[in-house]
Design a protein around this motif. Structure first.
Motif, PDB file in Angstrom:
ATOM      1  N   TYR A  71       0.977  -1.280  -0.019  1.00 30.67           N
ATOM      2  CA  TYR A  71      -0.102   0.158  -0.037  1.00 30.67           C
ATOM      3  C   TYR A  71       0.922   1.229   0.091  1.00 30.67           C
ATOM      4  N   THR A  72       0.747   2.159  -0.940  1.00 27.67           N
ATOM      5  CA  THR A  72       1.527   3.105  -0.921  1.00 27.67           C
ATOM      6  C   THR A  72       0.579   4.418  -1.569  1.00 27.67           C
ATOM      7  N   MET A  73       1.310   5.653  -1.858  1.00 23.81           N
ATOM      8  CA  MET A  73       0.550   6.834  -2.422  1.00 23.81           C
ATOM      9  C   MET A  73       1.664   7.615  -3.315  1.00 23.81           C
ATOM     10  N   ILE A  74       0.924   8.272  -4.320  1.00 24.85           N
ATOM     11  CA  ILE A  74       1.601   9.030  -5.249  1.00 24.85           C
ATOM     12  C   ILE A  74       1.297  10.574  -4.746  1.00 24.85           C
ATOM     13  N   CYS A  75       2.315  11.263  -4.648  1.00 21.31           N
ATOM     14  CA  CYS A  75       1.991  12.752  -4.108  1.00 21.31           C
ATOM     15  C   CYS A  75       2.544  13.712  -5.171  1.00 21.31           C
ATOM     16  N   GLN A  76       1.919  15.004  -5.279  1.00 20.87           N
ATOM     17  CA  GLN A  76       2.199  15.985  -6.102  1.00 20.87           C
ATOM     18  C   GLN A  76       3.495  16.571  -5.267  1.00 20.87           C
ATOM     19  N   ALA A  77       4.316  17.465  -5.980  1.00 20.81           N
ATOM     20  CA  ALA A  77       5.651  18.074  -5.756  1.00 20.81           C
ATOM     21  C   ALA A  77       5.195  18.670  -4.299  1.00 20.81           C
ATOM     22  N   ASP A  78       4.124  19.111  -4.156  1.00 16.16           N
ATOM     23  CA  ASP A  78       3.991  20.045  -2.887  1.00 16.16           C
ATOM     24  C   ASP A  78       3.425  19.153  -1.590  1.00 16.16           C
ATOM     25  N   GLY A  79       3.587  17.749  -2.047  1.00 18.32           N
ATOM     26  CA  GLY A  79       3.219  16.652  -0.829  1.00 18.32           C
ATOM     27  C   GLY A  79       1.660  16.326  -0.857  1.00 18.32           C
ATOM     28  N   GLY A  80       0.928  17.184  -1.381  1.00 22.06           N
ATOM     29  CA  GLY A  80      -0.856  16.694  -1.657  1.00 22.06           C
ATOM     30  C   GLY A  80      -0.858  15.331  -2.392  1.00 22.06           C
ATOM     31  N   ILE A  81      -1.710  14.352  -1.677  1.00 21.60           N
ATOM     32  CA  ILE A  81      -1.775  13.193  -2.221  1.00 21.60           C
ATOM     33  C   ILE A  81      -2.755  13.122  -3.645  1.00 21.60           C
ATOM     34  N   LEU A  82      -2.058  12.480  -4.654  1.00 22.63           N
ATOM     35  CA  LEU A  82      -2.873  12.382  -5.803  1.00 22.63           C
ATOM     36  C   LEU A  82      -3.636  11.257  -5.879  1.00 22.63           C
ATOM     37  N   ASP A  83      -3.059  10.156  -5.039  1.00 23.70           N
ATOM     38  CA  ASP A  83      -3.997   8.914  -4.892  1.00 23.70           C
ATOM     39  C   ASP A  83      -3.354   8.144  -3.953  1.00 23.70           C
ATOM     40  N   ASP A  84      -4.246   6.930  -3.224  1.00 27.33           N
ATOM     41  CA  ASP A  84      -3.453   5.948  -2.824  1.00 27.33           C
ATOM     42  C   ASP A  84      -3.562   4.865  -3.631  1.00 27.33           C
ATOM     43  N   LEU A  85      -2.491   3.823  -3.664  1.00 24.30           N
ATOM     44  CA  LEU A  85      -2.187   2.832  -4.645  1.00 24.30           C
ATOM     45  C   LEU A  85      -1.950   1.333  -4.098  1.00 24.30           C
ATOM     46  N   ILE A  86      -2.012   0.487  -4.665  1.00 18.48           N
ATOM     47  CA  ILE A  86      -1.485  -0.944  -4.175  1.00 18.48           C
ATOM     48  C   ILE A  86      -0.575  -1.303  -5.266  1.00 18.48           C
ATOM     49  N   THR A 126      11.207  -7.721 -13.114  1.00 20.14           N
ATOM     50  CA  THR A 126      11.261  -6.250 -13.300  1.00 20.14           C
ATOM     51  C   THR A 126       9.924  -5.888 -14.034  1.00 20.14           C
ATOM     52  N   GLU A 127       8.741  -6.498 -13.401  1.00 20.02           N
ATOM     53  CA  GLU A 127       7.482  -6.169 -13.755  1.00 20.02           C
ATOM     54  C   GLU A 127       6.539  -5.905 -12.605  1.00 20.02           C
ATOM     55  N   TYR A 128       5.921  -4.603 -12.389  1.00 19.82           N
ATOM     56  CA  TYR A 128       5.130  -4.246 -11.403  1.00 19.82           C
ATOM     57  C   TYR A 128       3.744  -3.856 -11.975  1.00 19.82           C
ATOM     58  N   MET A 129       2.593  -4.214 -10.981  1.00 20.63           N
ATOM     59  CA  MET A 129       1.443  -3.426 -11.478  1.00 20.63           C
ATOM     60  C   MET A 129       0.974  -2.391 -10.265  1.00 20.63           C
ATOM     61  N   VAL A 130       0.327  -1.301 -10.798  1.00 18.46           N
ATOM     62  CA  VAL A 130       0.130  -0.147 -10.028  1.00 18.46           C
ATOM     63  C   VAL A 130      -1.478  -0.164 -10.177  1.00 18.46           C
ATOM     64  N   VAL A 131      -2.257  -0.389  -9.162  1.00 25.92           N
ATOM     65  CA  VAL A 131      -3.648  -0.491  -8.952  1.00 25.92           C
ATOM     66  C   VAL A 131      -4.012   0.928  -8.335  1.00 25.92           C
ATOM     67  N   ALA A 132      -4.725   1.884  -9.127  1.00 27.37           N
ATOM     68  CA  ALA A 132      -5.184   3.109  -8.773  1.00 27.37           C
ATOM     69  C   ALA A 132      -6.663   3.158  -8.723  1.00 27.37           C
ATOM     70  N   ASN A 133      -7.192   4.134  -7.824  1.00 21.95           N
ATOM     71  CA  ASN A 133      -8.592   4.247  -7.754  1.00 21.95           C
ATOM     72  C   ASN A 133      -9.121   4.715  -9.505  1.00 21.95           C
ATOM     73  N   ALA A 134     -10.439   4.248  -9.483  1.00 23.32           N
ATOM     74  CA  ALA A 134     -11.018   4.537 -10.753  1.00 23.32           C
ATOM     75  C   ALA A 134     -10.991   5.964 -10.977  1.00 23.32           C
ATOM     76  N   SER A 135     -11.324   6.994 -10.171  1.00 20.76           N
ATOM     77  CA  SER A 135     -11.502   8.466 -10.230  1.00 20.76           C
ATOM     78  C   SER A 135     -10.182   9.165 -10.503  1.00 20.76           C
ATOM     79  N   ASN A 136      -8.941   8.367 -10.452  1.00 23.51           N
ATOM     80  CA  ASN A 136      -7.871   8.781 -10.551  1.00 23.51           C
ATOM     81  C   ASN A 136      -6.803   8.208 -11.439  1.00 23.51           C
ATOM     82  N   ALA A 137      -7.296   7.220 -12.035  1.00 19.60           N
ATOM     83  CA  ALA A 137      -6.537   6.401 -12.773  1.00 19.60           C
ATOM     84  C   ALA A 137      -5.879   7.065 -13.817  1.00 19.60           C
ATOM     85  N   GLN A 138      -6.634   8.025 -14.461  1.00 13.50           N
ATOM     86  CA  GLN A 138      -5.731   8.849 -15.717  1.00 13.50           C
ATOM     87  C   GLN A 138      -4.919   9.876 -15.107  1.00 13.50           C
ATOM     88  N   VAL A 139      -5.122  10.243 -14.006  1.00 15.19           N
ATOM     89  CA  VAL A 139      -4.090  11.258 -13.209  1.00 15.19           C
ATOM     90  C   VAL A 139      -2.947  10.370 -12.921  1.00 15.19           C
TER      91      VAL A 139
END
Length: 372
Positions: free
Chosen positions: A88-103, A110-123
């Motif tokens: 479980y992790t997060m992706i943040c903006q440069a200012d520290g604001g949370i863009l999304d929480d992820l698994i 050398t292969e990873y799958m990032v699972v984003a919330n539907a509302s933020n997938a494009q971002v």
């Protein structure tokens, strides 16, 4: 301008044939409930529920520097995720604001799958592509490559076991392994967002109906029911799990959300938001931000997101999520409140529900913890 047609999952016709009430969620037509959301909720707590989560955003990151890219782009230390494990992790903006929480799942060397919330997938996809510059790694939008079916609840291990010879007993919480379920190739994961044990099955969209029907049949005798997004929300709320857009937003850093533990300053190299998050961590130490707490109603009125939390006639916080809790039999809420009022049992705390100050008990999260 008319809004674009919502996207439909591979199980769309099946949901409609089951009489589901459908709703537009993050641009997808998704089942809200099939019959009673209370019954669906209780089924997951006591038996098992079947969810279509195909709206989640799968993004594959591959290549020699996949881990280095993810370490740079996300706040967690992805390089330490073992093969077949998830984080479980997060992706943040440069200012520290949370863009999304992820698994993030590590599927291969050398292969990873990032699972984003539907509302933020494009971002999230855009941010990862943007942040991949200079790394020997490829970011791929795999949203259309997967359907995602979850089985949640105490009966779920028995149901899935009946359909696979994969080693489910050996599959730890926050892990994923490739296997075959009901003859369908799947990534079998065990993360969950309900507070119960359960499995997420990532499969090709063309196999989704077949798998759903096989799970339905395997779970019939033990009370498995199809479940919509409505009960998913009350289940995660009881389990004290944050929902993006409610407990997590770009206005908050992980430290504001009480989830500073996901930020790994000790990892090698720079990462997006490091400087701002270093400051946020120091700020949280010296001047504690508002704290995310649980609130349990003494009355019957249900608090909703955005309602003010009050004490002594002053606003001391804000509700982020609220709903009737089928398990507790009372309305509950999560809210950010000033640190001075955050201790469980703090007296005199209420929620302003349309001008009326309704009394609430402050409790530690989660509201509900399953018996292991």
């Amino acid at each position: 301008m008319s809004s674009p047609e919502p996207r439909r999952t591979a199980l769309d016709a099946l949901h409609r044939s089951l009489g589901a009430t459908m709703t537009d969620f993050a641009g997808w037509d998704m089942p809200l409930r099939y019959a009673s959301e209370r019954d669906e909720h209780n089924a997951v707590r006591t038996k098992a529920g079947l969810f279509d989560l195909s709206h989640m955003g799968e993004i594959t990151v591959t290549g020699p520097q996949a881990a280095a890219l993810l370490n740079h782009a996300l706040v967690g230390n992805i390089a330490t995720v073992g093969l077949g494990r998830a984080r479980y992790t997060m992706i943040c903006q440069a200012d520290g604001g949370i863009l999304d929480d992820l698994i993030v799942y590590r599927l291969a060397e050398t292969e990873y799958m990032v699972v984003a919330n539907a509302s933020n997938a494009q971002v999230v996809l855009d941010a990862l592509v943007d942040r991949s510059a200079g790394f020997d790694a490829e970011v791929r939008d795999d949203r259309d490559a997967y359907a995602l079916i979850a089985v949640q609840g105490p009966e779920s291990p028995g149901i899935v076991k009946a359909l696979t010879d994969a080693d489910l007993d050996g599959l730890k919480y926050y892990a994923g392994l490739p296997g075959t379920v009901a003859g369908v190739p799947a990534l079998i994961a065990r993360t969950g967002y309900t507070g119960e044990d359960g499995f997420e099955l990532f499969v090709k969209p063309e196999h989704a109906v077949e798998l759903w029907q096989a799970l339905t049949k395997a779970g019939e005798a033990v009370g498995l029911v199809p479940c919509g997004l409505s009960c998913r929300d009350t289940l995660r709320l009881e389990a004290g799990m944050p929902l993006y857009g409610h407990e997590l937003t770009t206005a908050l850093t992980p430290f504001d959300a009480g989830l500073g533990r996901v930020v790994k300053f000790e990892k090698e190299g720079d990462f997006v938001g490091r400087e701002a998050l270093t400051e946020a961590a120091a700020r949280a130490e010296s001047n504690p931000p508002r704290v995310l707490v649980g609130l349990i109603a003494e009355g019957r009125r249900v608090p909703r997101a955005g309602y003010p939390v009050v004490a002594d006639g002053q606003v001391i916080g804000e509700v982020t999520s609220g709903a009737p809790s089928p398990t507790l039999g009372k309305p509950i809420a999560m809210a950010y409140v000033d640190a001075a009022h955050a201790a469980p049992g703090t007296a005199g705390v209420g929620v302003d529900i349309r001008g009326s100050h309704e009394p609430y008990e402050v409790v530690a999260l989660p509201f509900y913890k399953r018996q292991k």
